[in-house]
Design a protein around this motif. Structure first.
Motif, PDB file in Angstrom:
ATOM      1  N   GLU A  41       0.830  -1.203   0.000  1.00 21.87           N
ATOM      2  CA  GLU A  41       0.000   0.000   0.000  1.00 21.87           C
ATOM      3  C   GLU A  41       0.867   1.257   0.000  1.00 21.87           C
ATOM      4  O   GLU A  41       0.555   2.241  -0.689  1.00 21.87           O
ATOM      5  CB  GLU A  41      -0.935  -0.004   1.215  1.00 21.87           C
ATOM      6  CG  GLU A  41      -2.035  -1.056   1.144  1.00 21.87           C
ATOM      7  CD  GLU A  41      -3.047  -0.793   0.042  1.00 21.87           C
ATOM      8  OE1 GLU A  41      -3.061   0.321  -0.517  1.00 21.87           O
ATOM      9  OE2 GLU A  41      -3.820  -1.715  -0.278  1.00 21.87           O
ATOM     10  N   PHE A  42       1.959   1.232   0.756  1.00 25.20           N
ATOM     11  CA  PHE A  42       2.883   2.365   0.728  1.00 25.20           C
ATOM     12  C   PHE A  42       3.540   2.485  -0.647  1.00 25.20           C
ATOM     13  O   PHE A  42       3.752   3.596  -1.158  1.00 25.20           O
ATOM     14  CB  PHE A  42       3.955   2.220   1.806  1.00 25.20           C
ATOM     15  CG  PHE A  42       3.552   2.786   3.136  1.00 25.20           C
ATOM     16  CD1 PHE A  42       3.378   4.148   3.308  1.00 25.20           C
ATOM     17  CD2 PHE A  42       3.345   1.955   4.230  1.00 25.20           C
ATOM     18  CE1 PHE A  42       3.003   4.683   4.537  1.00 25.20           C
ATOM     19  CE2 PHE A  42       2.969   2.482   5.463  1.00 25.20           C
ATOM     20  CZ  PHE A  42       2.798   3.843   5.613  1.00 25.20           C
ATOM     21  N   ALA A  43       3.869   1.332  -1.241  1.00 27.44           N
ATOM     22  CA  ALA A  43       4.495   1.345  -2.561  1.00 27.44           C
ATOM     23  C   ALA A  43       3.597   2.049  -3.577  1.00 27.44           C
ATOM     24  O   ALA A  43       4.076   2.824  -4.414  1.00 27.44           O
ATOM     25  CB  ALA A  43       4.798  -0.083  -3.013  1.00 27.44           C
ATOM     26  N   LEU A  44       2.309   1.803  -3.491  1.00 27.86           N
ATOM     27  CA  LEU A  44       1.382   2.454  -4.408  1.00 27.86           C
ATOM     28  C   LEU A  44       1.402   3.971  -4.249  1.00 27.86           C
ATOM     29  O   LEU A  44       1.295   4.714  -5.223  1.00 27.86           O
ATOM     30  CB  LEU A  44      -0.038   1.931  -4.179  1.00 27.86           C
ATOM     31  CG  LEU A  44      -0.330   0.512  -4.676  1.00 27.86           C
ATOM     32  CD1 LEU A  44      -1.738   0.102  -4.293  1.00 27.86           C
ATOM     33  CD2 LEU A  44      -0.131   0.408  -6.181  1.00 27.86           C
ATOM     34  N   LYS A  45       1.546   4.423  -3.008  1.00 25.87           N
ATOM     35  CA  LYS A  45       1.589   5.865  -2.754  1.00 25.87           C
ATOM     36  C   LYS A  45       2.892   6.492  -3.258  1.00 25.87           C
ATOM     37  O   LYS A  45       2.965   7.708  -3.450  1.00 25.87           O
ATOM     38  CB  LYS A  45       1.428   6.129  -1.260  1.00 25.87           C
ATOM     39  CG  LYS A  45       0.062   5.733  -0.713  1.00 25.87           C
ATOM     40  CD  LYS A  45      -0.004   5.932   0.796  1.00 25.87           C
ATOM     41  CE  LYS A  45      -1.349   5.490   1.345  1.00 25.87           C
ATOM     42  NZ  LYS A  45      -1.435   5.635   2.827  1.00 25.87           N
ATOM     43  N   LEU A  46       3.899   5.663  -3.442  1.00 27.42           N
ATOM     44  CA  LEU A  46       5.206   6.137  -3.874  1.00 27.42           C
ATOM     45  C   LEU A  46       5.467   5.849  -5.358  1.00 27.42           C
ATOM     46  O   LEU A  46       6.589   6.007  -5.833  1.00 27.42           O
ATOM     47  CB  LEU A  46       6.307   5.487  -3.023  1.00 27.42           C
ATOM     48  CG  LEU A  46       6.362   5.964  -1.570  1.00 27.42           C
ATOM     49  CD1 LEU A  46       7.111   4.952  -0.703  1.00 27.42           C
ATOM     50  CD2 LEU A  46       7.032   7.325  -1.480  1.00 27.42           C
ATOM     51  N   ALA A  47       4.423   5.433  -6.062  1.00 28.07           N
ATOM     52  CA  ALA A  47       4.566   5.010  -7.449  1.00 28.07           C
ATOM     53  C   ALA A  47       3.907   6.005  -8.401  1.00 28.07           C
ATOM     54  O   ALA A  47       3.274   6.974  -7.989  1.00 28.07           O
ATOM     55  CB  ALA A  47       3.960   3.623  -7.624  1.00 28.07           C
ATOM     56  N   ARG A  48       4.043   5.728  -9.662  1.00 28.35           N
ATOM     57  CA  ARG A  48       3.375   6.470 -10.735  1.00 28.35           C
ATOM     58  C   ARG A  48       2.705   5.447 -11.652  1.00 28.35           C
ATOM     59  O   ARG A  48       2.915   4.251 -11.522  1.00 28.35           O
ATOM     60  CB  ARG A  48       4.399   7.277 -11.544  1.00 28.35           C
ATOM     61  CG  ARG A  48       5.497   6.399 -12.162  1.00 28.35           C
ATOM     62  CD  ARG A  48       6.260   7.115 -13.249  1.00 28.35           C
ATOM     63  NE  ARG A  48       7.390   6.339 -13.748  1.00 28.35           N
ATOM     64  CZ  ARG A  48       7.306   5.344 -14.622  1.00 28.35           C
ATOM     65  NH1 ARG A  48       6.122   4.957 -15.093  1.00 28.35           N
ATOM     66  NH2 ARG A  48       8.383   4.710 -15.034  1.00 28.35           N
ATOM     67  N   LYS A  49       1.928   5.915 -12.586  1.00 29.23           N
ATOM     68  CA  LYS A  49       1.378   5.019 -13.586  1.00 29.23           C
ATOM     69  C   LYS A  49       2.518   4.382 -14.367  1.00 29.23           C
ATOM     70  O   LYS A  49       3.392   5.078 -14.875  1.00 29.23           O
ATOM     71  CB  LYS A  49       0.453   5.782 -14.547  1.00 29.23           C
ATOM     72  CG  LYS A  49      -0.212   4.898 -15.593  1.00 29.23           C
ATOM     73  CD  LYS A  49      -1.154   5.694 -16.473  1.00 29.23           C
ATOM     74  CE  LYS A  49      -1.814   4.786 -17.507  1.00 29.23           C
ATOM     75  NZ  LYS A  49      -2.757   5.543 -18.381  1.00 29.23           N
TER      76      LYS A  49
END
Length: 221
Positions: free
Chosen positions: A150-158
């Motif tokens: 979930e944190f990774a998603l917040k730190l990612a881009r499309k």
């Protein structure tokens, strides 16, 4: 399972496409010398990460779980020359050994090791607006795997590729009544992904010198 055959084939592939140089070999040796568990990814898995990094043209990478720096070296080498890996490690001793191995590989300019609990560091990366990362590799303690994702998603881009290692655990994930906290952790992640529309994901079974396990590979939608 024919583990001997799997290992022979794994070694065959690595001898052709994932040859370890002295820096990588010395990193593996350093684990024994410093009483660190031999829990690094295999050479073929390292090369697999490099293929994914090249596929998404990654410049900035995040790694959860440095250990001795073996996977960090594979990741850093695949990035552009001005690319960077931020890698998180809870154990100070592991981080010290990893820094030495990264220095010996000539990659100090590409790697920053942050020491502490990942669940404490990740919010600070968000607050400091370090993101987005183009590639994220999760290979840390298993119970909080879903939280890490979930944190990774917040730190990612499309288009960011997220990889999570050790999610099959020799098939133990099939045991719904398991009391193993590591198994429970990856079960929660795997089941969460089945309902997550923020990523397109799959789990790849892996066999070879690391025996039987699996990796999540997810692309952020």
């Amino acid at each position: 399972m024919n583990t001997e055959l799997f290992s022979k084939v794994d070694n065959y592939i690595s001898s052709l496409l994932a040859v370890e140089d002295e820096a990588l070999k010395n990193t593996i040796a350093s684990l024994n010398n410093n009483r660190i568990p031999q829990q690094s990814i295999s050479p073929n898995q390292g090369k697999f990460l490099q293929v994914l990094i090249k596929a998404c043209n990654a410049k900035n990478a995040l790694e959860l779980g440095t250990l001795g720096g073996y996977s960090t070296i594979w990741i850093a080498r695949a990035l552009a020359e001005d690319g960077k890996v931020i890698t998180l490690e809870f154990d100070e001793h592991h981080a010290k050994v990893a820094q030495e191995n990264i220095d010996n590989a000539g990659l100090s300019h590409k790697v920053e090791i942050m020491v502490g609990k990942a669940l404490d560091i990740l919010p600070s990366l968000i607050a400091d607006q370090i993101a987005p990362f183009d590639f994220i590799f999760i290979d840390a303690d298993k119970p909080p795997y879903a939280k890490y994702f979930e944190f990774a998603l917040k730190l990612a881009r499309k288009g960011t590729i997220i990889v999570c290692d050790n999610v099959i655990r020799e098939g133990k994930v099939l045991d719904k009544n398991s009391d193993d906290e590591k198994v429970k952790g990856v079960q929660i992640l795997n089941e969460m992904l089945s309902e997550n529309n923020k990523v397109t994901s799959i789990i790849l079974q892996t066999v070879g010198v690391k025996e039987y396990d699996g990796m999540v590979v997810a692309v952020v939608n």
